[in-house]
Design a protein around this motif. Structure first.
Motif, PDB file in Angstrom:
ATOM      1  N   GLU A 287      -0.774   4.665  -0.424  1.00 40.17           N
ATOM      2  CA  GLU A 287      -1.586   5.156   0.695  1.00 40.17           C
ATOM      3  C   GLU A 287      -0.763   5.870   1.757  1.00 40.17           C
ATOM      4  O   GLU A 287      -1.321   6.421   2.702  1.00 40.17           O
ATOM      5  CB  GLU A 287      -2.361   3.999   1.317  1.00 40.17           C
ATOM      6  CG  GLU A 287      -3.378   3.392   0.373  1.00 40.17           C
ATOM      7  CD  GLU A 287      -4.084   2.188   0.954  1.00 40.17           C
ATOM      8  OE1 GLU A 287      -4.099   2.023   2.190  1.00 40.17           O
ATOM      9  OE2 GLU A 287      -4.619   1.404   0.156  1.00 40.17           O
TER      10      GLU A 287
ATOM     11  N   ARG B  36       0.823  -1.221   0.000  1.00 37.91           N
ATOM     12  CA  ARG B  36       0.000   0.000   0.000  1.00 37.91           C
ATOM     13  C   ARG B  36       0.856   1.269   0.000  1.00 37.91           C
ATOM     14  O   ARG B  36       0.606   2.217   0.728  1.00 37.91           O
ATOM     15  CB  ARG B  36      -0.968  -0.033   1.182  1.00 37.91           C
ATOM     16  CG  ARG B  36      -1.899  -1.214   1.129  1.00 37.91           C
ATOM     17  CD  ARG B  36      -2.936  -1.300   2.239  1.00 37.91           C
ATOM     18  NE  ARG B  36      -2.825  -0.402   3.339  1.00 37.91           N
ATOM     19  CZ  ARG B  36      -2.438  -0.748   4.568  1.00 37.91           C
ATOM     20  NH1 ARG B  36      -2.095  -1.982   4.827  1.00 37.91           N
ATOM     21  NH2 ARG B  36      -2.389   0.140   5.529  1.00 37.91           N
TER      22      ARG B  36
ATOM     23  N   LYS C  24       0.803   8.882   2.897  1.00 41.22           N
ATOM     24  CA  LYS C  24       0.649  10.284   2.477  1.00 41.22           C
ATOM     25  C   LYS C  24       0.963  11.246   3.607  1.00 41.22           C
ATOM     26  O   LYS C  24       0.972  10.876   4.777  1.00 41.22           O
ATOM     27  CB  LYS C  24      -0.781  10.524   1.989  1.00 41.22           C
ATOM     28  CG  LYS C  24      -1.135   9.713   0.774  1.00 41.22           C
ATOM     29  CD  LYS C  24      -2.527   9.996   0.296  1.00 41.22           C
ATOM     30  CE  LYS C  24      -2.760   9.115  -0.921  1.00 41.22           C
ATOM     31  NZ  LYS C  24      -3.969   9.335  -1.575  1.00 41.22           N
TER      32      LYS C  24
END
Length: 134
Positions: free
Chosen positions: A60, A57, A62
């Motif tokens: 994702e 991931r 961030k």
């Protein structure tokens, strides 16, 4: 040099996971891409890299979490030198080869040695930092 972590300190260090899973993901991606660039004959398997990034991931991660993870991942390369590079090139198949123990298939192992020659005046190798995100 060997690719056995019991005899190769640098491979053993690369195998130790970081406490932050996001930082671990960024470190693996940075290490694989650095070895693909700096090791003779090595190349990055972009399809496997994309699969690894999807599985972990990567997209994702961030904002502040990414910046903290990038700082932690970059800090593991703070004293990266020719000796570390040579040992990691030798262990690249163990780490990233088809049966890799860190991330399988990310790297097509090359000759197991650095592309550049040793410079006794400046043994340190500066790796570009991971880009920060806002």
């Amino acid at each position: 040099m060997t690719n056995d972590p019991a005899a190769n300190y640098y491979v053993a260090q690369a195998m130790k996971p970081l406490d932050n899973p996001d930082a671990q993901t960024l470190r693996v991606v940075k290490l694989a891409s650095s070895l693909a660039t700096l090791c003779s004959g090595a190349s990055l398997n972009k399809k496997a890299l994309y699969a690894y990034m999807t599985q972990t991931r990567f997209a994702e991660i961030k904002g502040k979490a990414y910046n903290e993870a990038a700082f932690l991942a970059d800090s593991t390369f703070r004293y990266f030198d020719y000796r570390a590079l040579a040992h990691l090139c030798a262990g690249s198949a163990y780490l990233f080869g088809p049966n890799g123990h860190l991330a399988p298939g990310l790297l097509k192992a090359g000759k197991g040695k650095p592309k550049m020659s040793y410079d006794p005046e400046n043994p340190f190798i500066t790796l570009p930092p991971l880009a920060r995100r806002s």
